[in-house]
Design an enzyme around this catalytic site. Structure first.
Site, PDB file in Angstrom:
ATOM      1  N   LYS A  90      -5.531  26.050   0.893  1.00 41.16           N
ATOM      2  CA  LYS A  90      -5.268  25.272  -0.319  1.00 41.16           C
ATOM      3  C   LYS A  90      -6.482  25.252  -1.232  1.00 41.16           C
ATOM      4  O   LYS A  90      -6.338  25.340  -2.450  1.00 41.16           O
ATOM      5  CB  LYS A  90      -4.830  23.847   0.025  1.00 41.16           C
ATOM      6  CG  LYS A  90      -3.406  23.797   0.546  1.00 41.16           C
ATOM      7  CD  LYS A  90      -2.830  22.400   0.542  1.00 41.16           C
ATOM      8  CE  LYS A  90      -1.390  22.407   1.011  1.00 41.16           C
ATOM      9  NZ  LYS A  90      -0.858  21.063   1.242  1.00 41.16           N
ATOM     10  N   LYS A 119       6.549  34.662   2.732  1.00 48.45           N
ATOM     11  CA  LYS A 119       7.484  33.581   2.992  1.00 48.45           C
ATOM     12  C   LYS A 119       8.032  33.031   1.672  1.00 48.45           C
ATOM     13  O   LYS A 119       7.282  32.898   0.698  1.00 48.45           O
ATOM     14  CB  LYS A 119       6.710  32.477   3.731  1.00 48.45           C
ATOM     15  CG  LYS A 119       7.567  31.406   4.333  1.00 48.45           C
ATOM     16  CD  LYS A 119       6.689  30.475   5.182  1.00 48.45           C
ATOM     17  CE  LYS A 119       7.229  29.064   5.135  1.00 48.45           C
ATOM     18  NZ  LYS A 119       6.378  28.085   5.763  1.00 48.45           N
ATOM     19  N   LYS A 165       8.230  28.320  -3.572  1.00 44.23           N
ATOM     20  CA  LYS A 165       8.316  28.090  -5.013  1.00 44.23           C
ATOM     21  C   LYS A 165       7.024  28.491  -5.715  1.00 44.23           C
ATOM     22  O   LYS A 165       7.048  28.887  -6.877  1.00 44.23           O
ATOM     23  CB  LYS A 165       8.594  26.605  -5.219  1.00 44.23           C
ATOM     24  CG  LYS A 165       8.782  26.190  -6.650  1.00 44.23           C
ATOM     25  CD  LYS A 165      10.243  26.020  -6.970  1.00 44.23           C
ATOM     26  CE  LYS A 165      10.449  25.429  -8.345  1.00 44.23           C
ATOM     27  NZ  LYS A 165      10.921  24.075  -8.350  1.00 44.23           N
TER      28      LYS A 165
END
Ligand code: TRP
Length: 327
Positions: free
Chosen positions: A115, A196, A199
């Site tokens: 992240k 994967k 969004k």
């Protein structure tokens, strides 16, 4: 005999897509309907503060995620269903856990590293301490099993570490939590089928549960199939996997055989799949719209869920406060 406690949460960061559905939500609904567990499902809005949504987007998305989970089959009569920020115990236990957690352990977390790499301009402390809040979410309700994906295993191990660190310092109180790993299909992106479905890759990569048939059709039309490699191509495998999940066995068998024989027509496969997905979520789309037009009703469901959750959370916090020596 009390039933084992299951708890799981989802961030309100986007509309549910078929990857979330097959990977988590469908399984939650099945666990709920088995009647074997005491279930808690919540919307992790506090976790979403670590991301980059605006306040307006977040507020809107919390409602949408709530409406979508209810439309997908989460039943507030069977599951304690709530929004995390409506139960104050989460942040309080989070703080207590902050003080028993080793920073070095947080820095090891793969998701933190991922992240931070993705939002270089916003490496806030919350990204680092995120798994501590997750541990609080679980242990606040004495969760015993957590249905999660592989990517969350490390966080669950840390939850157990945190429980142990607390117990070592203040006396044995929290018990061990186990991951509930169900065999779930891994749904890949339509446009980059080696990644994967997510969004964050972009709208064209996902099929949302709320997508109308024309939208599903248009997205599938652009889906990557075999470029060179033939039928083994990951894009084709992904579409066949989805067909298996959403269509009749007959249809799936036909296309799988066509694929083996080299007679498969991708255009037909895509049309069949679009129809199957659209049909699978007809009822979902209707219920979603109903919840979103009656916001009062939606809020009432969430408030009731928060109230029940708070009863349990308050008991845990009273014990924790006593154990750490504060009023
Ligand atoms: N971190 C989880 C995710 O991104 C969401 C989450 C927050 C969660 N708290 C939780 C999941 C507690 C299970 C239990 O998917």
């Amino acid at each position: 005999m009390s039933k084992p406690v299951i708890i799981s949460g989802i961030q309100p960061t986007g509309n549910l897509h078929i990857g979330n559905y097959l990977g988590a939500v469908k399984n939650w609904v099945e666990l709920q309907n088995s009647g074997k567990y005491e279930m808690y499902i919540f919307i992790a809005d506090l976790h979403s503060l670590t991301g980059t949504q605006t306040a307006e987007e977040r507020g809107k998305q919390i409602k949408i995620t709530a409406a979508e989970l209810l439309a997908a089959g989460i039943d507030p009569k069977k599951t304690t269903f709530f929004v995390q920020s409506e139960v104050d115990g989460h942040t309080e236990l989070n703080w207590v856990f902050n003080t028993v957690t080793h920073v070095a352990e947080l820095e090891r977390m793969t998701q933190f590293k991922d992240k931070s790499a993705h939002q270089e301009k916003n490496i806030n402390a919350g990204l680092l301490t995120y798994p501590i809040l997750q541990a609080a979410d679980i242990l606040l309700y004495k969760g015993e099993m957590v249905p999660i994906g592989q990517d969350q295993i490390q966080h669950l191990e840390l939850t157990n570490d945190i429980g142990r660190w607390f117990n070592n310092r203040y006396g044995v109180f929290f018990s061990e939590v186990k991951p509930l790993l169900t065999k779930i299909p891994k749904v890949m992106s339509l446009l980059e089928p080696t990644k994967k479905m997510s969004k964050s890759l972009g709208q064209g990569h996902v099929v949302e549960l709320a997508d109308e048939s024309e939208v599903i059709e248009a997205k599938l039309k652009k889906a990557v199939t075999a470029t060179e490699g033939g039928a083994d191509a990951p894009g084709v495998q992904n579409l066949l996997l989805l067909l298996k999940e959403f269509s009749d066995a007959k249809v799936h068998t036909k296309f799988t055989e066509d694929e083996k024989n080299g007679t498969i027509r991708y255009g037909d496969l895509k049309t069949a799949l679009a129809e199957a997905i659209s049909k699978a979520f007809t009822d979902f789309r209707k219920k979603r719209a109903e919840y979103l037009t009656d916001e009062k009703k939606l809020q009432k469901v969430l408030d009731q869920g928060a109230k029940s959750a708070k009863k349990v959370a308050d008991q845990t916090m009273a014990e924790v406060r006593r154990l750490v020596g504060i009023k």
